[in-house]
Design an enzyme around this catalytic site. Sequence first.
Site, mmCIF file in Angstrom:
data_model
loop_
_atom_site.group_PDB
_atom_site.id
_atom_site.type_symbol
_atom_site.label_atom_id
_atom_site.label_comp_id
_atom_site.label_asym_id
_atom_site.label_seq_id
_atom_site.Cartn_x
_atom_site.Cartn_y
_atom_site.Cartn_z
ATOM 1 N N LYS A 13 0.153 14.648 5.816
ATOM 2 C CA LYS A 13 1.198 15.273 5.012
ATOM 3 C C LYS A 13 0.661 15.655 3.624
ATOM 4 O O LYS A 13 0.825 16.782 3.172
ATOM 5 C CB LYS A 13 2.396 14.316 4.844
ATOM 6 C CG LYS A 13 3.002 13.825 6.150
ATOM 7 C CD LYS A 13 4.196 12.895 5.921
ATOM 8 C CE LYS A 13 3.860 11.593 5.226
ATOM 9 N NZ LYS A 13 3.020 10.665 6.014
ATOM 10 N N ARG A 88 12.712 9.333 4.534
ATOM 11 C CA ARG A 88 12.162 8.422 5.527
ATOM 12 C C ARG A 88 13.251 7.659 6.279
ATOM 13 O O ARG A 88 12.938 6.882 7.180
ATOM 14 C CB ARG A 88 11.246 7.406 4.849
ATOM 15 C CG ARG A 88 9.759 7.787 4.833
ATOM 16 C CD ARG A 88 9.023 6.755 3.995
ATOM 17 N NE ARG A 88 7.652 6.555 4.337
ATOM 18 C CZ ARG A 88 6.622 7.171 3.738
ATOM 19 N NH1 ARG A 88 6.833 8.069 2.822
ATOM 20 N NH2 ARG A 88 5.395 6.879 4.086
ATOM 21 N N ARG A 127 -9.616 6.760 4.558
ATOM 22 C CA ARG A 127 -9.057 7.603 3.487
ATOM 23 C C ARG A 127 -9.520 7.161 2.096
ATOM 24 O O ARG A 127 -9.537 5.981 1.788
ATOM 25 C CB ARG A 127 -7.521 7.538 3.544
ATOM 26 C CG ARG A 127 -6.832 8.094 2.305
ATOM 27 C CD ARG A 127 -5.395 8.460 2.523
ATOM 28 N NE ARG A 127 -4.530 7.358 2.888
ATOM 29 C CZ ARG A 127 -3.252 7.519 3.243
ATOM 30 N NH1 ARG A 127 -2.720 8.734 3.283
ATOM 31 N NH2 ARG A 127 -2.525 6.484 3.567
ATOM 32 N N ARG A 161 -6.427 3.274 -1.552
ATOM 33 C CA ARG A 161 -5.108 2.693 -1.758
ATOM 34 C C ARG A 161 -5.075 1.239 -1.326
ATOM 35 O O ARG A 161 -5.620 0.874 -0.291
ATOM 36 C CB ARG A 161 -4.066 3.502 -0.976
ATOM 37 C CG ARG A 161 -3.588 4.708 -1.783
ATOM 38 C CD ARG A 161 -2.793 5.651 -0.978
ATOM 39 N NE ARG A 161 -1.765 4.990 -0.192
ATOM 40 C CZ ARG A 161 -0.916 5.653 0.586
ATOM 41 N NH1 ARG A 161 -0.980 6.961 0.676
ATOM 42 N NH2 ARG A 161 -0.024 4.992 1.273
ATOM 43 N N ARG A 172 3.703 -0.445 8.334
ATOM 44 C CA ARG A 172 4.121 0.930 8.023
ATOM 45 C C ARG A 172 4.417 1.718 9.288
ATOM 46 O O ARG A 172 5.359 2.517 9.322
ATOM 47 C CB ARG A 172 3.047 1.633 7.190
ATOM 48 C CG ARG A 172 3.169 1.293 5.715
ATOM 49 C CD ARG A 172 1.842 1.308 5.010
ATOM 50 N NE ARG A 172 1.306 2.638 4.826
ATOM 51 C CZ ARG A 172 0.036 2.876 4.505
ATOM 52 N NH1 ARG A 172 -0.814 1.874 4.370
ATOM 53 N NH2 ARG A 172 -0.376 4.104 4.330
#
Length: 217
Positions: A13, A88, A127, A161, A172
Site C-alpha cells: 500500500k 481498517r 522491509r 520498523r 497484525r
Amino acid sequence: MNIILLGPPGAGKGTQARRLVEAEGMVQLSTGDMLRAAKTSGTEMGKKVAEVMARGELVTDDIVIGLIEEQLEGEAGRHGLIFDGFPRTLAQADALEELLAKKGKSLDVVIAMEVDDEALIRRIAGRFTCAQCGEVYHEDTRPTAKEGVCDRCGSTEFVRRADDNEESVRVRLNAYYRSTAPLIGYYHAKGKLAQVDGLAEIETVAAEIRKILKKAS
Ligand code: ADP
Ligand code: ADP
Ligand code: ZN
C-alpha cells in the site's frame, strides 16, 4: 479522485501510494505514518498508541478517526486523496464516508491488493525505509540501486520498523482477517471495489492501479 488502498500489512500500500503522489500529485493519508509521528511526539496519545502498535493490535477507532479528521481539515481543498491503511474497521469506513460527505467529497474507488500470507511475511521481514524521505525498500525485491544510499534523496540512514517482527506480524495478520477483510465485501456491495494482484512486480501493480484509476475517472 479519492481512493482507498486496502490490503494486509506488507501488501504494498505504502509503496504504491508514494508512486501515486509522485506521478499523479495525489495526497497520501497514512494512519500508520500519522501514528508513528504521534509516537515520537511524546504526547499522551503517542504513548498510549506506542504499546498497542508494538503488539500489532489495532489502535482504537476514535483515535484514528480523529487523526484522519484533522488531516482532512488541512487537505480540505485538495483533490486526489489516497487513504493508505485506513479504514481498517467497519466503524472507520462509516466514519470516513461521513467525514467526506461533510466536505462535499466522496470515494471513487477502493483498490484491494491481494497477497498471500507467506509473501507478506517475507515482505515485512525484508522491509526498510529511508530515515530521511521515507522511501520504502526491500532487501530482495526492492534494494537501493547503490548499496546503503537512498535512490531518492541520497541519505545513508535507514530504519526498520519496531513492529516488523514475527510475533507482531502474526497479530497484525489476525487483526486484518478479523477486522479489515470484511471491508472488501462492504465496498463490493457499494460497487466501489477493484482488485489487483499484489503479488505481481511493483511496476506491474502500479500499471494495474493506473488502469483502474483511468476507468473510474
Ligand atoms: P502496515 O504498513 O504494515 O499495513 P501501518 O503502517 O498501516 O502498517 O500500521 C501500523 C500499525 O499502526 C498497525 O499495526 C496498527 O497498530 C496501527 N494502525 C494504523 N492504521 C490504523 C487504523 N486505521 N486503525 C487502527 N490501527 C491502525
Ligand atoms: P504496506 O504499506 O502495505 O504495509 P509496503 O509498501 O511497505 O506495504 O511494502 C512492504 C514491503 O514489500 C516493502 O519492503 C516493499 O519494498 C516490498 N514490496 C512492495 N510491493 C512489492 C511488490 N509488488 N513486489 C515485491 N515487493 C514489494
Ligand atoms: Zn531517502
